[in-house]
Design an enzyme around this catalytic site. Structure first.
Site, mmCIF file in Angstrom:
data_model
loop_
_atom_site.group_PDB
_atom_site.id
_atom_site.type_symbol
_atom_site.label_atom_id
_atom_site.label_comp_id
_atom_site.label_asym_id
_atom_site.label_seq_id
_atom_site.Cartn_x
_atom_site.Cartn_y
_atom_site.Cartn_z
ATOM 1 N N GLY A 16 0.844 -1.192 0.000
ATOM 2 C CA GLY A 16 0.000 0.000 0.000
ATOM 3 C C GLY A 16 0.879 1.241 0.000
ATOM 4 O O GLY A 16 2.103 1.161 0.189
ATOM 5 N N LEU A 17 0.234 2.372 -0.186
ATOM 6 C CA LEU A 17 0.960 3.634 -0.305
ATOM 7 C C LEU A 17 1.596 4.058 1.019
ATOM 8 O O LEU A 17 1.211 3.574 2.087
ATOM 9 C CB LEU A 17 0.003 4.730 -0.795
ATOM 10 N N SER A 18 2.531 4.958 0.933
ATOM 11 C CA SER A 18 3.174 5.519 2.117
ATOM 12 C C SER A 18 2.119 6.146 3.034
ATOM 13 O O SER A 18 1.261 6.894 2.572
ATOM 14 C CB SER A 18 4.187 6.581 1.694
ATOM 15 N N GLY A 19 2.161 5.806 4.286
ATOM 16 C CA GLY A 19 1.214 6.356 5.257
ATOM 17 C C GLY A 19 -0.106 5.618 5.338
ATOM 18 O O GLY A 19 -0.975 5.974 6.143
ATOM 19 N N GLY B 119 -0.686 2.678 6.462
ATOM 20 C CA GLY B 119 -0.820 1.980 7.742
ATOM 21 C C GLY B 119 -0.059 0.669 7.831
ATOM 22 O O GLY B 119 -0.277 -0.114 8.756
ATOM 23 N N SER C 12 3.159 -0.128 8.581
ATOM 24 C CA SER C 12 3.990 -0.317 9.782
ATOM 25 C C SER C 12 3.127 -0.444 11.031
ATOM 26 O O SER C 12 3.400 -1.285 11.907
ATOM 27 C CB SER C 12 4.958 0.855 9.962
ATOM 28 N N SER D 81 5.924 -1.914 -2.080
ATOM 29 C CA SER D 81 5.871 -2.944 -3.146
ATOM 30 C C SER D 81 4.860 -2.590 -4.242
ATOM 31 O O SER D 81 3.822 -3.236 -4.385
ATOM 32 C CB SER D 81 5.628 -4.351 -2.574
HETATM 33 P P1 ADP Z 1 3.033 3.083 6.285
HETATM 34 O O1 ADP Z 1 3.853 2.100 7.061
HETATM 35 O O2 ADP Z 1 2.054 2.421 5.345
HETATM 36 O O3 ADP Z 1 3.856 4.139 5.595
HETATM 37 P P2 ADP Z 1 2.290 4.115 8.906
HETATM 38 O O4 ADP Z 1 1.868 2.873 9.628
HETATM 39 O O5 ADP Z 1 3.680 4.626 9.154
HETATM 40 O O6 ADP Z 1 2.080 3.877 7.320
HETATM 41 O O7 ADP Z 1 1.251 5.304 9.190
HETATM 42 C C1 ADP Z 1 -0.148 5.096 9.137
HETATM 43 C C2 ADP Z 1 -0.884 6.170 9.947
HETATM 44 O O8 ADP Z 1 -2.307 5.967 9.815
HETATM 45 C C3 ADP Z 1 -0.573 6.100 11.433
HETATM 46 O O9 ADP Z 1 -0.499 7.413 11.922
HETATM 47 C C4 ADP Z 1 -1.808 5.368 12.021
HETATM 48 O O10 ADP Z 1 -2.054 5.716 13.354
HETATM 49 C C5 ADP Z 1 -2.934 5.845 11.104
HETATM 50 N N1 ADP Z 1 -4.109 4.933 11.005
HETATM 51 C C6 ADP Z 1 -5.407 5.297 11.132
HETATM 52 N N2 ADP Z 1 -6.252 4.244 11.006
HETATM 53 C C7 ADP Z 1 -5.466 3.165 10.788
HETATM 54 C C8 ADP Z 1 -5.767 1.773 10.578
HETATM 55 N N3 ADP Z 1 -7.012 1.270 10.543
HETATM 56 N N4 ADP Z 1 -4.712 0.945 10.369
HETATM 57 C C9 ADP Z 1 -3.448 1.434 10.370
HETATM 58 N N5 ADP Z 1 -3.114 2.724 10.569
HETATM 59 C C10 ADP Z 1 -4.115 3.610 10.778
#
Ligand code: ADP
Length: 182
Positions: A11-14, A16, A18, A85
């Site tokens: 999935g895209l950056s941000g 969720g 991690s 990915s």
């Molecule tokens: P990635 O690893 O995809 O770049 P992160 O996990 O670093 O993304 O960031 C995701 C953000 O979205 C976090 O601030 C998290 O608290 C928020 N968030 C809100 N709802 C969800 C959810 N259902 N699952 C995962 N993250 C969520």
């Protein structure tokens, strides 16, 4: 030996990845599993240090992650990959190499990602100041037939993790844990 498997978050950056990986890790540990997370940002500081964001470098990064996942999976670990990915072909290669593979599409609309802007990158990318930023100035090939889709703009973290655990249970990769979110 217990059956190893890899949960492949894409999935895209941000979106969720991690956050879900860390919560899922806790749930799997509660089920007595040995867990390893391969987080894209961390992998790029050692295993893939020096690689950039061209298609070739992105594919190399993913195939390295897949290789490590395959080794760990073979030895009974519960492995979680949390890397963007973006290319379907590289994900298909990962699936073929790993075998026990659960693809999870961590879905979130770009409007919500721009609002979250966890790392401050969307604003830059949308202003045209960041080349090769996935979803804005670089391709993202969404999975067409993922094993699970989680929608992080409409689900809670617990709901997203529960969906993944339910699939792992249905595949026989994990047993049910009393008091767990699923
Ligand atoms: P990635 O690893 O995809 O770049 P992160 O996990 O670093 O993304 O960031 C995701 C953000 O979205 C976090 O601030 C998290 O608290 C928020 N968030 C809100 N709802 C969800 C959810 N259902 N699952 C995962 N993250 C969520």
């Amino acid at each position: 030996m217990v059956q190893g498997f890899t949960v492949w978050l894409t999935g895209l950056s941000g979106a969720g990845k991690s956050t879900i990986a860390n919560r899922l890790e806790q749930e799997l540990i509660a089920r007595g599993r040995s867990v390893e997370i391969l987080d894209g940002d961390i992998v790029r500081t050692h295993l893939s240090k020096g690689l950039g964001f061209s298609k070739e470098d992105r594919d190399t990064n993913i195939l390295r992650i897949a290789f490590v996942c395959s080794l760990l999976t073979r030895h009974g670990a519960a492995v979680i990959s949390a890397a963007i990915s973006p290319y379907a072909e590289a994900r298909a290669q990962a699936r073929a190499q790993i075998g026990a593979f659960v693809e999870v599409y961590v879905q979130c609309p770009i409007e919500e990602l721009t609002r979250r802007d966890v790392k401050g990158l969307y604003e830059k990318a949308l202003r045209g100041e960041l080349a090769n930023f996935t979803g804005v100035s670089d391709p993202y090939e969404a999975p067409v037939d993922p094993d699970v889709t989680v929608n992080t703009d409409t689900e809670t973290l617990e709901e997203s993790v529960a969906k993944i655990l339910a699939v792992l249970e249905s595949r026989g990769y994990i047993g049910q844990a009393a008091g767990a979110v699923a």
